[in-house]
Design a protein around this motif. Sequence first.
Motif, mmCIF file in Angstrom:
data_model
loop_
_atom_site.group_PDB
_atom_site.id
_atom_site.type_symbol
_atom_site.label_atom_id
_atom_site.label_comp_id
_atom_site.label_asym_id
_atom_site.label_seq_id
_atom_site.Cartn_x
_atom_site.Cartn_y
_atom_site.Cartn_z
ATOM 1 N N THR A 133 -0.663 -13.444 -18.791
ATOM 2 C CA THR A 133 0.717 -13.315 -18.029
ATOM 3 C C THR A 133 1.675 -13.976 -18.824
ATOM 4 O OG1 THR A 133 -0.609 -13.849 -15.971
ATOM 5 C CG2 THR A 133 1.813 -14.258 -15.995
ATOM 6 N N ALA A 134 2.910 -13.444 -18.688
ATOM 7 C CA ALA A 134 4.029 -13.822 -19.663
ATOM 8 C C ALA A 134 4.319 -15.457 -19.206
ATOM 9 C CB ALA A 134 5.266 -12.967 -19.427
ATOM 10 N N PRO A 135 4.635 -16.260 -20.464
ATOM 11 C CA PRO A 135 4.834 -17.580 -20.044
ATOM 12 C C PRO A 135 6.313 -18.009 -19.729
ATOM 13 C CG PRO A 135 5.009 -17.136 -22.232
ATOM 14 C CD PRO A 135 4.566 -15.814 -21.655
ATOM 15 N N ARG A 136 6.795 -19.157 -19.056
ATOM 16 C CA ARG A 136 7.928 -19.412 -18.552
ATOM 17 C C ARG A 136 8.351 -20.452 -19.761
ATOM 18 N NH1 ARG A 136 9.830 -23.428 -13.754
ATOM 19 N NH2 ARG A 136 12.282 -23.120 -13.948
ATOM 20 N N VAL A 137 9.382 -20.317 -20.196
ATOM 21 C CA VAL A 137 9.647 -21.322 -21.537
ATOM 22 C C VAL A 137 11.354 -21.880 -20.944
ATOM 23 C CG1 VAL A 137 10.179 -21.516 -23.778
ATOM 24 C CG2 VAL A 137 8.494 -19.940 -22.892
ATOM 25 N N PHE A 138 11.239 -23.231 -21.173
ATOM 26 C CA PHE A 138 12.561 -23.820 -20.682
ATOM 27 C C PHE A 138 12.619 -25.131 -21.695
ATOM 28 C CE2 PHE A 138 9.790 -25.290 -17.608
ATOM 29 C CZ PHE A 138 9.949 -26.684 -17.439
ATOM 30 N N GLU A 139 13.866 -25.506 -21.730
ATOM 31 C CA GLU A 139 13.940 -26.791 -22.707
ATOM 32 C C GLU A 139 13.981 -27.946 -21.735
ATOM 33 O OE1 GLU A 139 17.554 -29.298 -25.338
ATOM 34 O OE2 GLU A 139 17.789 -27.272 -24.886
ATOM 35 N N ALA A 140 13.220 -29.121 -22.330
ATOM 36 C CA ALA A 140 13.086 -30.103 -21.744
ATOM 37 C C ALA A 140 13.981 -31.220 -21.955
ATOM 38 C CB ALA A 140 11.754 -30.717 -21.840
ATOM 39 N N VAL A 141 14.972 -31.465 -20.995
ATOM 40 C CA VAL A 141 16.230 -32.412 -21.201
ATOM 41 C C VAL A 141 15.717 -33.882 -20.372
ATOM 42 C CG1 VAL A 141 18.336 -33.231 -21.264
ATOM 43 C CG2 VAL A 141 17.592 -30.832 -21.716
ATOM 44 N N PRO A 142 15.730 -34.987 -20.874
ATOM 45 C CA PRO A 142 15.155 -36.277 -20.123
ATOM 46 C C PRO A 142 16.234 -36.601 -19.026
ATOM 47 C CG PRO A 142 15.219 -36.590 -22.491
ATOM 48 C CD PRO A 142 15.777 -35.517 -22.333
ATOM 49 N N ALA A 143 15.923 -36.454 -17.981
ATOM 50 C CA ALA A 143 16.756 -36.513 -16.834
ATOM 51 C C ALA A 143 16.639 -37.809 -16.007
ATOM 52 C CB ALA A 143 16.511 -35.344 -15.508
ATOM 53 N N ALA A 144 17.326 -38.116 -14.715
ATOM 54 C CA ALA A 144 17.126 -39.300 -14.238
ATOM 55 C C ALA A 144 16.192 -39.267 -13.206
ATOM 56 C CB ALA A 144 18.679 -39.470 -13.238
ATOM 57 N N GLY A 145 15.737 -40.475 -12.997
ATOM 58 C CA GLY A 145 14.460 -40.489 -12.058
ATOM 59 C C GLY A 145 14.972 -40.368 -10.593
ATOM 60 N N ALA A 146 14.433 -40.707 -9.692
ATOM 61 C CA ALA A 146 14.514 -40.631 -8.063
ATOM 62 C C ALA A 146 15.762 -41.410 -7.733
ATOM 63 C CB ALA A 146 13.165 -41.033 -7.244
ATOM 64 N N HIS A 147 16.368 -40.670 -6.815
ATOM 65 C CA HIS A 147 17.595 -41.453 -6.374
ATOM 66 C C HIS A 147 18.356 -40.625 -4.908
ATOM 67 C CE1 HIS A 147 19.056 -38.041 -8.918
ATOM 68 N NE2 HIS A 147 20.106 -37.845 -8.018
ATOM 69 N N ARG A 148 19.026 -41.550 -4.206
ATOM 70 C CA ARG A 148 19.941 -40.705 -3.139
ATOM 71 C C ARG A 148 20.760 -39.904 -3.577
ATOM 72 N NH1 ARG A 148 20.553 -43.853 2.516
ATOM 73 N NH2 ARG A 148 21.382 -42.184 3.690
ATOM 74 N N LEU A 149 20.865 -38.774 -2.922
ATOM 75 C CA LEU A 149 22.128 -38.001 -3.391
ATOM 76 C C LEU A 149 23.349 -38.216 -2.376
ATOM 77 C CD1 LEU A 149 20.076 -34.456 -3.741
ATOM 78 C CD2 LEU A 149 21.054 -36.142 -5.437
ATOM 79 N N THR A 150 22.800 -38.265 -1.001
ATOM 80 C CA THR A 150 23.981 -38.565 0.009
ATOM 81 C C THR A 150 23.368 -39.222 1.142
ATOM 82 O OG1 THR A 150 23.419 -36.613 1.333
ATOM 83 C CG2 THR A 150 25.293 -36.548 -0.415
#
Length: 387
Positions: free
Chosen positions: A370-387
Amino acid sequence: MGEQQVRAAFTELYGAEPEGVWSAPGRVNLIGEHTDYNDGFVMPFALPHTAVAAVARRDDGVLRLHSADVEGGVAELALDALAPGGDHDWTAYPAGVVWALREAGHPVTGADVHLASTVPAGAGLSSSAALEVVVALALNDLYELGLPRWQLARLCQRAENVYVGAPTGIMDQTASACCEAGHALFLDTRDLTQKQIPFDLAAEGLRLLVVDTQVKHAHSGGEYGKRRAGCEKGAALLGVDALRDVPYADLGAALERLAPDDPDGEVRRLVRHVVTEDERVERVVALLEAGDARAIGPVLDEGHASLRDDFRVSCPELDLVVDTARTAGALGARMTGGGFGGSAIVLVETADVAPVTQAVEKAFAAADFTAPRVFEAVPAAGAHRLT
């Protein structure tokens, strides 16, 4: 699904506005696999892919759950009836968090929850931990429980271990709860000591690709549990609390001591992986702190070989990613996550992103995978409240 869509979907489902919207990310583990339940070292970072939850409190002992990603209506559960092993659906993850909070004595009296996630399920990127952490954070805020992030992670781990029945370590939940944007998290899983390590590959002309093989895995399956039991057996035979306590310099002697009780070598292979993997985590931390990110490539290669040959949790698709990427010019590659499927990570020069990606895709097509899914990993923020 974005914040406003989740909020609108909640209102349509439950007939009232949510009290807030929260987000928790999936994670990718740079190095340190199957070390967390051995009290060892890990080094994950958060992904931009998140689970988002719109939540409101209830005071009638009812938990209502809905997911935008799963077919079906609202699941309604009585809090007093929540019990480990009774739920084998996706709802076990958020319900398990509520159970764990209440079991620990926290006054959660009910909730309406609508969830949506962009974390690929079964890809070794902690989709389940993201669901757990986002619900835990929301309830912590709404019920003013005052629990620190590390304690929320512990409760989420208990939910997954006891309520869901998956014998996972503490890494996934801690990464989702505690990671910071632009950093990898150096975590000592014994005492949860944390150090945020700057991790900006783009500034050094590098990229880290995630290759999701589309081979699904499940931690509640038996093979993961067998590996954990084997590690515990090795620690017991060596007279230590956990394999983390076996010094890297003493590994050879430890393996010799195990030989009489381990005729097939299975326990020794597991011990060798864990002890050498802890050393690899420390090496990667030192290299990143010295500003030499390119030099972590060979360490990733070593980690994959150990997971493939000693821990035996790789699969043909993961091995194909690693071998093909390295042949196409990658600086290093390894499987990430628990194994038996899921994803691999590939460290490349920025100019090599397209050639390496195309080589992997071509290799999968030639192997009739099955064709793989490829994406770039960029370090993001941990859990937080949006609103």
